[in-house]
Structure formats: C-alpha cells, structure tokens
Motif scaffolding. Structure first.
Motif, PDB file in Angstrom:
ATOM      1  N   GLU A  63       0.836  -1.213   0.000  1.00 11.67           N
ATOM      2  CA  GLU A  63       0.000   0.000   0.000  1.00 11.67           C
ATOM      3  C   GLU A  63       0.867   1.257   0.000  1.00 11.67           C
ATOM      4  O   GLU A  63       0.570   2.236  -0.689  1.00 11.67           O
ATOM      5  CB  GLU A  63      -0.899  -0.024   1.242  1.00 11.67           C
ATOM      6  CG  GLU A  63      -1.895   1.121   1.323  1.00 11.67           C
ATOM      7  CD  GLU A  63      -2.971   1.047   0.250  1.00 11.67           C
ATOM      8  OE1 GLU A  63      -3.272  -0.070  -0.177  1.00 11.67           O
ATOM      9  OE2 GLU A  63      -3.481   2.116  -0.146  1.00 11.67           O
ATOM     10  N   ILE A  64       1.946   1.243   0.776  1.00  9.08           N
ATOM     11  CA  ILE A  64       2.828   2.409   0.846  1.00  9.08           C
ATOM     12  C   ILE A  64       3.622   2.577  -0.448  1.00  9.08           C
ATOM     13  O   ILE A  64       3.790   3.696  -0.955  1.00  9.08           O
ATOM     14  CB  ILE A  64       3.788   2.264   2.048  1.00  9.08           C
ATOM     15  CG1 ILE A  64       2.979   2.291   3.355  1.00  9.08           C
ATOM     16  CG2 ILE A  64       4.835   3.377   2.045  1.00  9.08           C
ATOM     17  CD1 ILE A  64       3.809   1.994   4.578  1.00  9.08           C
ATOM     18  N   ALA A  65       4.093   1.468  -1.002  1.00 15.86           N
ATOM     19  CA  ALA A  65       4.969   1.543  -2.178  1.00 15.86           C
ATOM     20  C   ALA A  65       4.221   1.882  -3.459  1.00 15.86           C
ATOM     21  O   ALA A  65       4.634   2.765  -4.219  1.00 15.86           O
ATOM     22  CB  ALA A  65       5.705   0.209  -2.342  1.00 15.86           C
ATOM     23  N   SER A  66       3.126   1.176  -3.703  1.00 15.51           N
ATOM     24  CA  SER A  66       2.464   1.366  -5.004  1.00 15.51           C
ATOM     25  C   SER A  66       0.949   1.383  -4.928  1.00 15.51           C
ATOM     26  O   SER A  66       0.285   1.530  -5.954  1.00 15.51           O
ATOM     27  CB  SER A  66       2.900   0.241  -5.950  1.00 15.51           C
ATOM     28  OG  SER A  66       2.596  -1.026  -5.399  1.00 15.51           O
ATOM     29  N   GLY A  67       0.377   1.198  -3.729  1.00 15.04           N
ATOM     30  CA  GLY A  67      -1.076   1.150  -3.602  1.00 15.04           C
ATOM     31  C   GLY A  67      -1.606  -0.245  -3.876  1.00 15.04           C
ATOM     32  O   GLY A  67      -0.901  -1.113  -4.399  1.00 15.04           O
ATOM     33  N   GLY A  68      -2.841  -0.454  -3.497  1.00 12.02           N
ATOM     34  CA  GLY A  68      -3.469  -1.756  -3.737  1.00 12.02           C
ATOM     35  C   GLY A  68      -3.230  -2.767  -2.635  1.00 12.02           C
ATOM     36  O   GLY A  68      -3.629  -3.927  -2.754  1.00 12.02           O
ATOM     37  N   GLY A  69      -2.574  -2.325  -1.558  1.00 13.02           N
ATOM     38  CA  GLY A  69      -2.278  -3.248  -0.472  1.00 13.02           C
ATOM     39  C   GLY A  69      -3.518  -3.741   0.262  1.00 13.02           C
ATOM     40  O   GLY A  69      -3.591  -4.906   0.645  1.00 13.02           O
ATOM     41  N   LEU A  70      -4.500  -2.853   0.436  1.00 15.07           N
ATOM     42  CA  LEU A  70      -5.725  -3.250   1.131  1.00 15.07           C
ATOM     43  C   LEU A  70      -6.511  -4.276   0.315  1.00 15.07           C
ATOM     44  O   LEU A  70      -7.068  -5.227   0.868  1.00 15.07           O
ATOM     45  CB  LEU A  70      -6.586  -2.019   1.416  1.00 15.07           C
ATOM     46  CG  LEU A  70      -5.979  -1.002   2.393  1.00 15.07           C
ATOM     47  CD1 LEU A  70      -6.922   0.189   2.574  1.00 15.07           C
ATOM     48  CD2 LEU A  70      -5.687  -1.659   3.738  1.00 15.07           C
ATOM     49  N   SER A  71      -6.570  -4.059  -1.005  1.00 10.34           N
ATOM     50  CA  SER A  71      -7.216  -5.041  -1.876  1.00 10.34           C
ATOM     51  C   SER A  71      -6.501  -6.394  -1.788  1.00 10.34           C
ATOM     52  O   SER A  71      -7.145  -7.453  -1.705  1.00 10.34           O
ATOM     53  CB  SER A  71      -7.217  -4.539  -3.318  1.00 10.34           C
ATOM     54  OG  SER A  71      -7.602  -5.568  -4.215  1.00 10.34           O
ATOM     55  N   TYR A  72      -5.171  -6.328  -1.793  1.00  9.61           N
ATOM     56  CA  TYR A  72      -4.366  -7.559  -1.685  1.00  9.61           C
ATOM     57  C   TYR A  72      -4.670  -8.290  -0.381  1.00  9.61           C
ATOM     58  O   TYR A  72      -4.847  -9.517  -0.353  1.00  9.61           O
ATOM     59  CB  TYR A  72      -2.895  -7.173  -1.776  1.00  9.61           C
ATOM     60  CG  TYR A  72      -1.919  -8.292  -1.532  1.00  9.61           C
ATOM     61  CD1 TYR A  72      -1.603  -9.209  -2.531  1.00  9.61           C
ATOM     62  CD2 TYR A  72      -1.299  -8.434  -0.283  1.00  9.61           C
ATOM     63  CE1 TYR A  72      -0.711 -10.238  -2.298  1.00  9.61           C
ATOM     64  CE2 TYR A  72      -0.397  -9.453  -0.049  1.00  9.61           C
ATOM     65  CZ  TYR A  72      -0.107 -10.355  -1.051  1.00  9.61           C
ATOM     66  OH  TYR A  72       0.780 -11.372  -0.802  1.00  9.61           O
ATOM     67  N   LEU A  73      -4.738  -7.527   0.726  1.00  4.46           N
ATOM     68  CA  LEU A  73      -5.017  -8.131   2.034  1.00  4.46           C
ATOM     69  C   LEU A  73      -6.400  -8.791   2.053  1.00  4.46           C
ATOM     70  O   LEU A  73      -6.546  -9.920   2.540  1.00  4.46           O
ATOM     71  CB  LEU A  73      -4.930  -7.059   3.112  1.00  4.46           C
ATOM     72  CG  LEU A  73      -5.258  -7.502   4.540  1.00  4.46           C
ATOM     73  CD1 LEU A  73      -4.272  -8.565   5.014  1.00  4.46           C
ATOM     74  CD2 LEU A  73      -5.238  -6.298   5.489  1.00  4.46           C
ATOM     75  N   PHE A  74      -7.402  -8.104   1.497  1.00  2.00           N
ATOM     76  CA  PHE A  74      -8.761  -8.638   1.492  1.00  2.00           C
ATOM     77  C   PHE A  74      -8.855  -9.904   0.648  1.00  2.00           C
ATOM     78  O   PHE A  74      -9.443 -10.919   1.056  1.00  2.00           O
ATOM     79  CB  PHE A  74      -9.719  -7.568   0.955  1.00  2.00           C
ATOM     80  CG  PHE A  74     -11.165  -7.948   1.058  1.00  2.00           C
ATOM     81  CD1 PHE A  74     -11.799  -8.039   2.283  1.00  2.00           C
ATOM     82  CD2 PHE A  74     -11.895  -8.230  -0.095  1.00  2.00           C
ATOM     83  CE1 PHE A  74     -13.137  -8.395   2.371  1.00  2.00           C
ATOM     84  CE2 PHE A  74     -13.222  -8.584  -0.018  1.00  2.00           C
ATOM     85  CZ  PHE A  74     -13.847  -8.674   1.223  1.00  2.00           C
TER      86      PHE A  74
END
Length: 214
Positions: A63-74
C-alpha cells in the motif's frame, strides 16, 4: 463436504475467484459462512497469527509503495479462509483417490500423491512447532524476535530431512510414477449445492453484476 473431488474443485475455483477481484473475495467469504463449519474450520489462533502477520506486513508495504495493499489483504484473506476450510475438512489419504479419479492412474495418481505428501508435511509442521516450543520451555527460554532465524532453520532442516526420507522410501519400493487405486466417494445434497454455488461465484468474479442483471 464428504466428496473429496468436489472439495478439490471448490478449493481451486474459490481460490481463483477470491484472488481475481474484491467482489469475488466478498462472495467467497459469503460462501464460507454458508458452507463451512465456521469456527471449527479455522486453525488455532496462534496459527492464524502466524499466517496473518506476514500477510499484513506485505499488504502495508504494498500500500505504501504502489497502492493496492488493502485489496491484496482482502483477497488473500479470502484465499486463506478457503485453504483453512479445505485443510479442516481433509481426510487422510483421500487426495490420492481424488487425483486418480479426476486425472487417471498416471498423472492423477502422481498429483494426488504429491498433494497427500504436502498435507502430511503441513501436519508434521504443527508437531515440529509444538516440540520446539516445548524445548524452549524446558531450557527456560522465551519466544522472541531473536528466535525467528533459529526457529525457521530448525523447521526447514526437519522438512528437508523428511522429504529425503520419503524420496528414499519411494525409491526402495520401486516407485517410478503412476499407480492404481479404486477409491469410493459419497456426496450429499449440500455438497452438490456448495459446488454449484462455487461455480457461480467464479462466474460472478469475472463478470460485473450489472452485466448479469441487465
């Protein structure tokens, strides 16, 4: 779910749907609520924490580096829910029969044997963790960040030793690939309903709901 073949299909289909999109992951979560044994389908809280901590760290970094981390976690959380369900429903030896039934006595038997050996490795991993924790307690040591490297090294060494022993055992018995087995399967109406809905979940994970109802 009693039929191992349907469980293999549901595991693969739901994992694909959960990883494909957030909507698919949400539908997989709903499927899990309907057809799993819920709390009984989850491992011990310590095992969940062992899986969740690296997943959360990777999601935050993404999420910090490129975004999309929350989607990845879900999405990955839904994948792990399916994996926990499949592992909890497993009966020892059934993957061998399911593989041979689905893909024949050559490739299917080999895939089933590999899957069965993988499941045994996971089961032995739980025993290794329990033994290491017991050894630490007997030595008066406490678990902490400094124990991560020796802990991982001990687990890796134990798994590699078991893999070498299994390979040697198969070689001694003359195993060269493939084999014959005559498994029998039973299924319930709930198994069939869960399988059909798993297929619908996969379909809806690729097609937006607005396209389905227009």
């Amino acid at each position: 779910m009693k039929d191992a073949r349907l469980r293999v299909f549901c595991t693969l289909a739901l994992s694909l749907a959960a990883f494909t999109s957030v909507a698919g992951a949400a539908l997989v979560g709903l499927w899990w609520v309907l057809f799993s044994r819920r709390r009984e389908s989850l491992p011990a809280p310590k095992t969940i924490a062992l899986v969740a901590v690296p997943l959360v760290v990777a999601a935050v970094a993404t999420e910090i580096a490129s975004g999309g981390g929350l989607s990845y976690l879900f999405r990955l959380s839904a994948v792990f829910l399916v994996a926990f369900w499949a592992y909890g429903e497993r009966v020892q030896g059934e993957l061998l029969g399911a593989g041979a039934s689905l893909a024949g006595n050559r490739i299917g038997f080999d895939l089933g044997l590999a899957g069965e050996m993988g499941m045994e490795a996971l089961a032995s991993l739980e025993e290794d963790i329990a033994r290491i924790r017991m050894a630490l307690e007997l030595k008066g040591k406490r678990w902490g960040p400094g124990m991560i490297v020796p802990f991982g090294r001990a687990i890796l060494h134990a798994q590699m030793r078991r893999s070498a022993e299994r390979a040697a055992l198969l070689a001694v018995r003359g195993y060269r690939g493939g084999g014959s087995i005559c498994p029998s399967f039973t299924r319930t109406r709930a198994d069939c309903a869960a399988t059909v809905l798993a297929g619908i979940v996969v379909f809806l994970s690729f097609v937006p709901l607005s396209d389905v109802f227009i």
